[in-house]
Design a protein around this motif. Structure first.
Motif, mmCIF file in Angstrom:
data_model
loop_
_atom_site.group_PDB
_atom_site.id
_atom_site.type_symbol
_atom_site.label_atom_id
_atom_site.label_comp_id
_atom_site.label_asym_id
_atom_site.label_seq_id
_atom_site.Cartn_x
_atom_site.Cartn_y
_atom_site.Cartn_z
ATOM 1 N N PRO A 88 0.807 -1.224 0.000
ATOM 2 C CA PRO A 88 0.000 0.000 0.000
ATOM 3 C C PRO A 88 0.832 1.262 0.000
ATOM 4 O O PRO A 88 0.361 2.316 -0.415
ATOM 5 C CB PRO A 88 -0.815 -0.122 1.289
ATOM 6 C CG PRO A 88 -0.014 -1.034 2.161
ATOM 7 C CD PRO A 88 0.673 -1.988 1.236
ATOM 8 N N ARG A 89 2.078 1.182 0.473
ATOM 9 C CA ARG A 89 2.940 2.363 0.524
ATOM 10 C C ARG A 89 4.345 2.002 0.081
ATOM 11 O O ARG A 89 4.785 0.871 0.233
ATOM 12 C CB ARG A 89 2.978 2.933 1.950
ATOM 13 C CG ARG A 89 1.635 3.470 2.420
ATOM 14 C CD ARG A 89 1.723 3.981 3.842
ATOM 15 N NE ARG A 89 0.433 4.420 4.316
ATOM 16 C CZ ARG A 89 0.189 4.793 5.576
ATOM 17 N NH1 ARG A 89 1.159 4.753 6.461
ATOM 18 N NH2 ARG A 89 -1.018 5.199 5.919
ATOM 19 N N GLU A 91 8.433 3.844 -0.072
ATOM 20 C CA GLU A 91 9.309 4.961 0.264
ATOM 21 C C GLU A 91 10.673 4.719 -0.369
ATOM 22 O O GLU A 91 11.300 3.682 -0.149
ATOM 23 C CB GLU A 91 9.438 5.097 1.781
ATOM 24 C CG GLU A 91 10.238 6.315 2.210
ATOM 25 C CD GLU A 91 10.142 6.582 3.706
ATOM 26 O OE1 GLU A 91 11.002 7.309 4.221
ATOM 27 O OE2 GLU A 91 9.204 6.042 4.332
ATOM 28 N N ARG A 110 7.788 9.452 -1.159
ATOM 29 C CA ARG A 110 6.841 8.546 -0.509
ATOM 30 C C ARG A 110 5.542 8.514 -1.306
ATOM 31 O O ARG A 110 5.054 9.561 -1.731
ATOM 32 C CB ARG A 110 6.539 8.987 0.925
ATOM 33 C CG ARG A 110 7.707 8.827 1.889
ATOM 34 C CD ARG A 110 7.281 9.153 3.322
ATOM 35 N NE ARG A 110 6.914 10.547 3.468
ATOM 36 C CZ ARG A 110 5.764 10.984 3.994
ATOM 37 N NH1 ARG A 110 4.845 10.126 4.379
ATOM 38 N NH2 ARG A 110 5.529 12.280 4.105
ATOM 39 N N VAL A 111 4.992 7.314 -1.490
ATOM 40 C CA VAL A 111 3.752 7.157 -2.249
ATOM 41 C C VAL A 111 2.787 6.289 -1.453
ATOM 42 O O VAL A 111 3.164 5.224 -0.958
ATOM 43 C CB VAL A 111 4.018 6.517 -3.631
ATOM 44 C CG1 VAL A 111 2.721 6.406 -4.417
ATOM 45 C CG2 VAL A 111 5.051 7.315 -4.408
ATOM 46 N N ASP A 112 1.546 6.764 -1.322
ATOM 47 C CA ASP A 112 0.461 5.987 -0.728
ATOM 48 C C ASP A 112 -0.473 5.599 -1.870
ATOM 49 O O ASP A 112 -1.219 6.435 -2.385
ATOM 50 C CB ASP A 112 -0.281 6.825 0.322
ATOM 51 C CG ASP A 112 -1.340 6.026 1.067
ATOM 52 O OD1 ASP A 112 -2.019 5.181 0.431
ATOM 53 O OD2 ASP A 112 -1.513 6.231 2.274
ATOM 54 N N GLN A 127 -4.431 5.819 -1.372
ATOM 55 C CA GLN A 127 -5.019 7.163 -1.419
ATOM 56 C C GLN A 127 -4.548 7.994 -2.602
ATOM 57 O O GLN A 127 -4.964 9.139 -2.760
ATOM 58 C CB GLN A 127 -4.692 7.919 -0.118
ATOM 59 C CG GLN A 127 -5.239 7.252 1.127
ATOM 60 C CD GLN A 127 -5.014 8.100 2.371
ATOM 61 O OE1 GLN A 127 -5.257 9.305 2.383
ATOM 62 N NE2 GLN A 127 -4.534 7.475 3.425
ATOM 63 N N ARG A 153 -1.650 9.395 -3.121
ATOM 64 C CA ARG A 153 -0.984 10.600 -2.611
ATOM 65 C C ARG A 153 0.533 10.419 -2.680
ATOM 66 O O ARG A 153 1.046 9.302 -2.479
ATOM 67 C CB ARG A 153 -1.415 10.893 -1.172
ATOM 68 C CG ARG A 153 -2.906 11.167 -1.037
ATOM 69 C CD ARG A 153 -3.328 11.304 0.411
ATOM 70 N NE ARG A 153 -2.790 12.516 1.025
ATOM 71 C CZ ARG A 153 -2.942 12.810 2.330
ATOM 72 N NH1 ARG A 153 -3.586 11.964 3.120
ATOM 73 N NH2 ARG A 153 -2.439 13.929 2.816
ATOM 74 N N TRP A 204 4.430 12.312 -1.686
ATOM 75 C CA TRP A 204 5.178 13.319 -0.948
ATOM 76 C C TRP A 204 6.639 13.291 -1.391
ATOM 77 O O TRP A 204 7.180 12.234 -1.732
ATOM 78 C CB TRP A 204 5.155 13.049 0.555
ATOM 79 C CG TRP A 204 3.832 13.175 1.214
ATOM 80 C CD1 TRP A 204 3.319 14.253 1.885
ATOM 81 C CD2 TRP A 204 2.827 12.147 1.325
ATOM 82 N NE1 TRP A 204 2.068 13.977 2.385
ATOM 83 C CE2 TRP A 204 1.736 12.684 2.062
ATOM 84 C CE3 TRP A 204 2.737 10.830 0.864
ATOM 85 C CZ2 TRP A 204 0.597 11.957 2.353
ATOM 86 C CZ3 TRP A 204 1.603 10.101 1.138
ATOM 87 C CH2 TRP A 204 0.549 10.665 1.879
ATOM 88 N N GLU A 236 3.587 17.442 0.348
ATOM 89 C CA GLU A 236 2.743 16.639 -0.527
ATOM 90 C C GLU A 236 2.743 17.248 -1.923
ATOM 91 O O GLU A 236 2.611 18.461 -2.099
ATOM 92 C CB GLU A 236 1.316 16.559 -0.001
ATOM 93 C CG GLU A 236 0.434 15.634 -0.845
ATOM 94 C CD GLU A 236 -0.895 15.315 -0.205
ATOM 95 O OE1 GLU A 236 -1.680 14.570 -0.832
ATOM 96 O OE2 GLU A 236 -1.159 15.801 0.919
ATOM 97 N N LYS A 246 3.183 5.528 -11.237
ATOM 98 C CA LYS A 246 2.862 4.175 -10.789
ATOM 99 C C LYS A 246 3.436 3.122 -11.739
ATOM 100 O O LYS A 246 3.933 2.074 -11.294
ATOM 101 C CB LYS A 246 1.350 3.990 -10.665
ATOM 102 C CG LYS A 246 0.974 2.659 -10.015
ATOM 103 C CD LYS A 246 -0.494 2.577 -9.693
ATOM 104 C CE LYS A 246 -0.821 1.257 -8.987
ATOM 105 N NZ LYS A 246 -2.257 1.133 -8.665
#
Length: 235
Positions: free
Chosen positions: A132-133, A135, A140-142, A145, A147, A149, A154, A166
């Protein structure tokens, strides 16, 4: 992660290259399988399941491109193409068929070992779709969501920029051709969007790169495409 004792299949019809690669790989702790034509290579791939393949494109009986295509239909084993410099079209086609990287002939053993180590590390990592995340350094990628950073800031990406990021992260470390990226973003009938692809890459670099003029993440391979480099500070 360096997979000690991994089986490397060398597919090449030049016995001198097979011998040189075999010596170098064995000295670095790898186990070696060899094939000198496409038919023999496919039998070994599906019977012995090597951990990585070094594939020459100029093969008798079955071409290297066809070998690559058949392997990719059934396996995600890393494939590194061995290519002479005037095989630009075949090299790009091999990458489009699913090869992970290429090394130009003549090559040095140090480069071969480095590319193998990168490919095996990436194979061992959890794919982005199951994490899901992610780094990587300050990035950083979520994914849940959508999102992103850079450090504590952000970053607002357009839908296309996020989709492009992605794709890069899903295939991080792998050389992606321009055709592959266009198809991933806009579908199979998208080869006329090359200028748009370059624009989106440039925009994404402006937003996530510490120094967009000297990219640290999104690297260009002239005449071929792009690679997302996560070898520094990856988690």
């Amino acid at each position: 992660m360096h997979k000690q004792g991994a089986y490397i299949l060398i597919i090449d019809d030049e016995i001198e290259i097979i011998r040189a690669l075999s010596r170098g790989l064995t000295a670095h702790g790898y186990r070696v399988l060899t094939a000198r034509n496409g038919e023999e290579a496919l039998k070994i791939v599906f019977q012995q399941r090597p951990d990585l393949i070094l594939l020459d494109l100029m093969l008798p009986t079955i071409s290297g491109l066809e070998v690559c295509r058949r392997i990719r239909e059934e396996s995600n084993v890393p494939i590194i193409v061995l290519s002479v410099k005037d095989q630009e079209r075949d090299k790009v086609q091999a990458l489009d068929l699913g090869a992970d990287d290429y090394i130009a002939k003549p090559f040095g053993m140090r480069e071969v070992i480095a590319r193998i180590q990168v490919a095996l590390r990436h194979l061992a990592r959890i794919q982005v779709g199951t994490a899901p995340r992610l780094e990587i350094g300050l990035l950083r990628v979520d994914f849940a969501q959508r999102r992103v950073w850079v450090g504590e800031t952000e970053i607002k990406l357009t839908p296309t920029e996020y989709d492009l990021l992605k794709v890069f992260l899903t295939h991080r470390g792998k050389l992606l051709t321009r055709d592959m990226l266009q198809e991933q973003l806009w579908g199979a009938q998208s080869k006329g969007k090359l200028h748009s692809l370059h624009v989106h890459v440039a925009q994404l670099r402006q937003k996530i790169e510490p120094d967009p003029d000297h990219p640290r993440f999104i690297l260009t391979t002239p005449g071929v495409g792009y690679r997302f480099d996560d070898e520094q500070g990856a988690s």
